[in-house]
Scaffold this motif. Structure first.
Motif, PDB file in Angstrom:
ATOM      1  N   ALA A  10     -13.741  24.013  72.679  1.00  0.00           N
ATOM      2  CA  ALA A  10     -13.119  23.496  73.896  1.00  0.00           C
ATOM      3  C   ALA A  10     -11.900  22.630  73.617  1.00  0.00           C
ATOM      4  CB  ALA A  10     -14.139  22.688  74.699  1.00  0.00           C
ATOM      5  N   THR A  11     -11.815  22.031  72.424  1.00  0.00           N
ATOM      6  CA  THR A  11     -10.784  21.006  72.217  1.00  0.00           C
ATOM      7  C   THR A  11      -9.837  21.264  71.053  1.00  0.00           C
ATOM      8  OG1 THR A  11     -12.268  19.685  70.809  1.00  0.00           O
ATOM      9  CG2 THR A  11     -12.311  19.243  73.182  1.00  0.00           C
ATOM     10  N   ALA A  12     -10.185  22.139  70.104  1.00  0.00           N
ATOM     11  CA  ALA A  12      -9.341  22.325  68.920  1.00  0.00           C
ATOM     12  C   ALA A  12      -7.985  22.908  69.307  1.00  0.00           C
ATOM     13  CB  ALA A  12     -10.039  23.241  67.917  1.00  0.00           C
ATOM     14  N   THR A  13      -6.939  22.401  68.678  1.00  0.00           N
ATOM     15  CA  THR A  13      -5.589  22.878  68.961  1.00  0.00           C
ATOM     16  C   THR A  13      -4.893  23.248  67.656  1.00  0.00           C
ATOM     17  OG1 THR A  13      -4.748  20.604  68.904  1.00  0.00           O
ATOM     18  CG2 THR A  13      -5.358  21.492  71.058  1.00  0.00           C
ATOM     19  N   GLY A  14      -3.750  23.890  67.778  1.00  0.00           N
ATOM     20  CA  GLY A  14      -2.980  24.258  66.595  1.00  0.00           C
ATOM     21  C   GLY A  14      -3.607  25.418  65.853  1.00  0.00           C
ATOM     22  N   ARG A  15      -3.370  25.440  64.554  1.00  0.00           N
ATOM     23  CA  ARG A  15      -3.862  26.570  63.741  1.00  0.00           C
ATOM     24  C   ARG A  15      -5.371  26.589  63.633  1.00  0.00           C
ATOM     25  NH1 ARG A  15      -0.760  26.836  58.149  1.00  0.00           N
ATOM     26  NH2 ARG A  15      -1.999  28.770  58.097  1.00  0.00           N
ATOM     27  N   GLY A  16      -6.018  25.454  63.897  1.00  0.00           N
ATOM     28  CA  GLY A  16      -7.472  25.398  63.763  1.00  0.00           C
ATOM     29  C   GLY A  16      -8.239  25.817  64.990  1.00  0.00           C
ATOM     30  N   GLN A  17      -7.548  26.192  66.074  1.00  0.00           N
ATOM     31  CA  GLN A  17      -8.270  26.537  67.287  1.00  0.00           C
ATOM     32  C   GLN A  17      -8.957  27.893  67.148  1.00  0.00           C
ATOM     33  OE1 GLN A  17      -4.814  26.397  69.900  1.00  0.00           O
ATOM     34  NE2 GLN A  17      -5.102  28.550  70.362  1.00  0.00           N
ATOM     35  N   PRO A  18      -9.997  28.152  67.944  1.00  0.00           N
ATOM     36  CA  PRO A  18     -10.794  29.367  67.772  1.00  0.00           C
ATOM     37  C   PRO A  18     -10.004  30.627  68.094  1.00  0.00           C
ATOM     38  CG  PRO A  18     -11.433  28.219  69.769  1.00  0.00           C
ATOM     39  CD  PRO A  18     -10.511  27.310  69.039  1.00  0.00           C
ATOM     40  N   ALA A  19     -10.310  31.687  67.357  1.00  0.00           N
ATOM     41  CA  ALA A  19      -9.749  32.997  67.651  1.00  0.00           C
ATOM     42  C   ALA A  19     -10.578  33.669  68.738  1.00  0.00           C
ATOM     43  CB  ALA A  19      -9.737  33.852  66.384  1.00  0.00           C
ATOM     44  N   ARG A  20     -10.024  34.714  69.331  1.00  0.00           N
ATOM     45  CA  ARG A  20     -10.696  35.371  70.449  1.00  0.00           C
ATOM     46  C   ARG A  20     -12.077  35.894  70.059  1.00  0.00           C
ATOM     47  NH1 ARG A  20      -7.696  39.547  74.383  1.00  0.00           N
ATOM     48  NH2 ARG A  20      -6.956  37.521  75.114  1.00  0.00           N
ATOM     49  N   GLU A  21     -12.204  36.415  68.844  1.00  0.00           N
ATOM     50  CA  GLU A  21     -13.496  36.973  68.430  1.00  0.00           C
ATOM     51  C   GLU A  21     -14.547  35.892  68.199  1.00  0.00           C
ATOM     52  OE1 GLU A  21     -10.767  36.779  64.796  1.00  0.00           O
ATOM     53  OE2 GLU A  21     -10.636  37.434  66.894  1.00  0.00           O
ATOM     54  N   GLU A  22     -14.155  34.625  68.245  1.00  0.00           N
ATOM     55  CA  GLU A  22     -15.092  33.517  68.038  1.00  0.00           C
ATOM     56  C   GLU A  22     -15.507  32.847  69.345  1.00  0.00           C
ATOM     57  OE1 GLU A  22     -13.833  31.554  63.841  1.00  0.00           O
ATOM     58  OE2 GLU A  22     -12.295  31.469  65.386  1.00  0.00           O
ATOM     59  N   THR A  23     -15.050  33.360  70.469  1.00  0.00           N
ATOM     60  CA  THR A  23     -15.269  32.645  71.732  1.00  0.00           C
ATOM     61  C   THR A  23     -16.260  33.334  72.663  1.00  0.00           C
ATOM     62  OG1 THR A  23     -13.324  33.752  72.664  1.00  0.00           O
ATOM     63  CG2 THR A  23     -13.000  31.568  71.695  1.00  0.00           C
ATOM     64  N   GLY A  24     -16.921  34.386  72.218  1.00  0.00           N
ATOM     65  CA  GLY A  24     -17.946  35.004  73.060  1.00  0.00           C
ATOM     66  C   GLY A  24     -19.145  34.082  73.197  1.00  0.00           C
ATOM     67  N   LEU A  25     -19.571  33.828  74.433  1.00  0.00           N
ATOM     68  CA  LEU A  25     -20.663  32.880  74.678  1.00  0.00           C
ATOM     69  C   LEU A  25     -21.689  33.477  75.628  1.00  0.00           C
ATOM     70  CD1 LEU A  25     -18.609  29.579  75.179  1.00  0.00           C
ATOM     71  CD2 LEU A  25     -19.842  30.299  73.122  1.00  0.00           C
ATOM     72  N   CYS A  26     -22.958  33.129  75.410  1.00  0.00           N
ATOM     73  CA  CYS A  26     -24.026  33.513  76.327  1.00  0.00           C
ATOM     74  C   CYS A  26     -23.941  32.629  77.574  1.00  0.00           C
ATOM     75  CB  CYS A  26     -25.382  33.353  75.647  1.00  0.00           C
ATOM     76  SG  CYS A  26     -25.782  31.650  75.188  1.00  0.00           S
ATOM     77  N   PRO A  27     -24.626  32.983  78.660  1.00  0.00           N
ATOM     78  CA  PRO A  27     -24.521  32.182  79.890  1.00  0.00           C
ATOM     79  C   PRO A  27     -24.811  30.694  79.718  1.00  0.00           C
ATOM     80  CG  PRO A  27     -25.453  34.314  80.424  1.00  0.00           C
ATOM     81  CD  PRO A  27     -25.323  34.265  78.916  1.00  0.00           C
ATOM     82  N   PRO A  28     -25.908  30.266  79.074  1.00  0.00           N
ATOM     83  CA  PRO A  28     -26.128  28.809  78.955  1.00  0.00           C
ATOM     84  C   PRO A  28     -25.013  28.097  78.191  1.00  0.00           C
ATOM     85  CG  PRO A  28     -28.155  29.998  78.492  1.00  0.00           C
ATOM     86  CD  PRO A  28     -27.071  31.017  78.540  1.00  0.00           C
ATOM     87  N   HIS A  29     -24.526  28.709  77.135  1.00  0.00           N
ATOM     88  CA  HIS A  29     -23.479  28.051  76.353  1.00  0.00           C
ATOM     89  C   HIS A  29     -22.129  28.088  77.077  1.00  0.00           C
ATOM     90  CE1 HIS A  29     -26.084  28.521  72.554  1.00  0.00           C
ATOM     91  NE2 HIS A  29     -26.062  27.252  72.924  1.00  0.00           N
ATOM     92  N   LEU A  30     -21.913  29.075  77.927  1.00  0.00           N
ATOM     93  CA  LEU A  30     -20.692  29.072  78.730  1.00  0.00           C
ATOM     94  C   LEU A  30     -20.731  27.916  79.734  1.00  0.00           C
ATOM     95  CD1 LEU A  30     -18.085  30.695  78.989  1.00  0.00           C
ATOM     96  CD2 LEU A  30     -19.202  32.099  80.728  1.00  0.00           C
ATOM     97  N   HIS A  31     -21.904  27.662  80.310  1.00  0.00           N
ATOM     98  CA  HIS A  31     -22.062  26.496  81.192  1.00  0.00           C
ATOM     99  C   HIS A  31     -21.849  25.195  80.421  1.00  0.00           C
ATOM    100  CE1 HIS A  31     -23.353  28.002  85.134  1.00  0.00           C
ATOM    101  NE2 HIS A  31     -23.945  28.986  84.489  1.00  0.00           N
ATOM    102  N   ASP A  32     -22.395  25.107  79.204  1.00  0.00           N
ATOM    103  CA  ASP A  32     -22.232  23.886  78.414  1.00  0.00           C
ATOM    104  C   ASP A  32     -20.769  23.661  78.034  1.00  0.00           C
ATOM    105  OD1 ASP A  32     -24.901  23.291  78.551  1.00  0.00           O
ATOM    106  OD2 ASP A  32     -25.405  24.134  76.590  1.00  0.00           O
ATOM    107  N   LEU A  33     -20.064  24.729  77.697  1.00  0.00           N
ATOM    108  CA  LEU A  33     -18.651  24.596  77.373  1.00  0.00           C
ATOM    109  C   LEU A  33     -17.870  24.054  78.563  1.00  0.00           C
ATOM    110  CD1 LEU A  33     -16.324  25.870  75.179  1.00  0.00           C
ATOM    111  CD2 LEU A  33     -15.887  27.156  77.259  1.00  0.00           C
TER     112      LEU A  33
END
Length: 454
Positions: free
Chosen positions: A259-282
């Motif tokens: 949710a917060t990382a910026t710059g070169r360290g931010q997540p790539a698209r393939e790292e952002t798939g989330l299940c419903p509970p974790h999408l709510h938590d994000l």
């Protein structure tokens, strides 16, 4: 000579009259319309309300029913979400020892039986049954223009729209998936996370634990610079299950980073798939990347639905295979991080128990919880022996609290066993407190005076 007995003529199978069919259709339409008129999502709401009603009836009446108690024993207690729901009610300290008693009665024998896992939480099972009934009601009424139009207009969340599409006829399925793709291709709207993930009644209760997990992240970073045994000693010194602690700490770190990382360290698209509970938590954690991560999950759904349309319209594709593709649980990077953390912490526990000094220290620590003993990775025998001893002590405390609830013991003084209501979850299922120790604010002071008033 006896004459052969003639068989009785076969009576015609009773059939419904046209009036009966019309009444059934009207009733189905009425039920479907009721589901669709109260906001997003019709199916989620039916499931959630059914669970709340079940818990309400459990509190007031059915906790004494032997059949209900048998289901609770088979499940080794309630799931974390429904345990939190009951703990949040300040009027229920008298009931929670009975819940813990059922969890111990069911869970302790399972420790001695290999490959035995708890049954589903009875409240969750009731909710899933209501969910299936709501889907069936909508499915029967999809031929009604008003109902079908409401579904196309997103009166049902995306996961439940997919469930309907997998059972509808081909033309309806194509229309539903096309409408969903059109919405996914456009800008995000209000309540987008609810539409993407469905409702989550437990989501508003989980942020209370984010503060505690946030406080652990700097300490965790500091201990990464220390030796492995120093890191293990710090975790083992906390009054909670070390496996639950590692899992929730890592999951929270991952979601905070996403949710917060910026710059070169931010997540790539393939790292952002989330299940419903974790999408709510994000969404609850929030941050500059939240909208982008939600958009990544929208794009993933769009690709999945587009591929599903290609499969069901291809002549050589079995629709059952296409449905299996559509309904398969999506990969969740936060869940992957949690499983990896739990597995690594379990391996570290096994290694630490080979050290006599750490093994003796662990004997006096909190130890693992019953949930991880029944469902987690296989651990050294000593970890289970320590848990068995802890559960035996917890069993005594629960029995003592239940004994002192009797009117005839009102002359006895109450000690620390009265706090077992809030302490027991860390040993039964550490997920209830998000892997953390019992918060001080949740732990009542024991009554040291005789219970003269009953």
């Amino acid at each position: 000579m006896t004459r052969p007995r003639l068989a009785k003529p076969m009576l015609p199978w009773p059939t419904r009259s046209r009036a009966d069919n019309e009444q059934a259709r009207e009733r189905t339409l009425r039920d479907a319309t009721r589901l669709l008129t109260d906001g997003l999502c019709a199916v989620c709401r039916e499931r959630d309300e059914s669970e709340r009603r079940w818990l309400g009836y459990f509190v007031t009446e059915s906790h004494t029913d032997e059949g209900v108690r048998a289901r609770l024993i088979a499940a080794a207690g309630f799931c974390p979400a429904h345990t939190r729901h009951l703990l949040a009610d300040a009027s229920l300290p008298w009931l929670m020892p009975q819940v813990h008693d059922a969890a111990l009665t069911g869970g302790r024998p399972m420790l001695e039986q290999e490959h035995t896992r708890p049954a589903p939480c009875p409240a969750c099972a009731n909710g899933r049954a209501a969910e299936q009934r709501a889907l069936a009601t909508l499915l029967r009424a999809l031929d009604q223009p008003a109902v079908f139009h409401a579904v196309l207009e997103a009166a049902v969340c995306l996961p439940h729209t997919a469930a309907l599409a997998a059972q509808a006829d081909l033309a309806q399925t194509v229309q539903m998936t096309t409408a969903a793709c059109d919405r996914l291709a456009g800008p995000a709207r209000d309540h987008e996370v609810v539409w993407l993930a469905g409702t989550d009644p437990d989501a508003p209760h989980r942020p209370a634990w984010h503060t505690g997990l946030d406080a652990l992240l700097p300490r965790d970073t500091e201990y990464q610079q220390h030796s492995v045994l120093d890191r293990w000693d710090a975790d083992a010194a906390m009054d909670c299950c070390p496996l639950c602690l590692a899992e929730h700490r890592t999951t929270h770190r991952f979601l905070t980073w996403a949710a917060t990382a910026t710059g070169r360290g931010q997540p790539a698209r393939e790292e952002t798939g989330l299940c419903p509970p974790h999408l709510h938590d994000l969404a609850t954690i929030g941050g500059p990347n939240t909208a982008a991560v939600v958009q990544d999950n929208r794009d993933t759904w769009n690709r999945r639905l587009t591929r599903y349309q290609q499969l069901i319209t291809a002549r050589r594709t079995d629709r059952r295979d296409a449905n299996a593709y559509l309904l398969a649980a999506p990969r969740c990077s936060a869940c992957d991080a949690r499983h990896a953390a739990g597995s690594r912490q379990a391996a570290l526990l096994d290694a630490a128990l080979l050290d006599p000094v750490r093994a003796r220290t662990f004997e006096h620590s909190h130890g693992i919880c019953l949930h991880h003993a029944l469902t987690g990775p296989t651990l050294a025998r000593r970890a289970y022996d320590i848990l068995t001893a802890r559960l035996a002590l917890l069993r005594w405390e629960v029995d003592e609290v239940l004994r002192k609830q009797d009117w005839h013991t009102r002359y006895e003084s109450h000690g620390d066993e009265t706090t077992v209501t809030v302490r027991a979850p860390t040993l039964l299922d550490g997920r209830v407190y998000a892997g953390l120790p019992v918060p001080p604010a949740a732990r009542p002071a024991p009554a040291l005076t005789p219970n003269i008033g009953g």
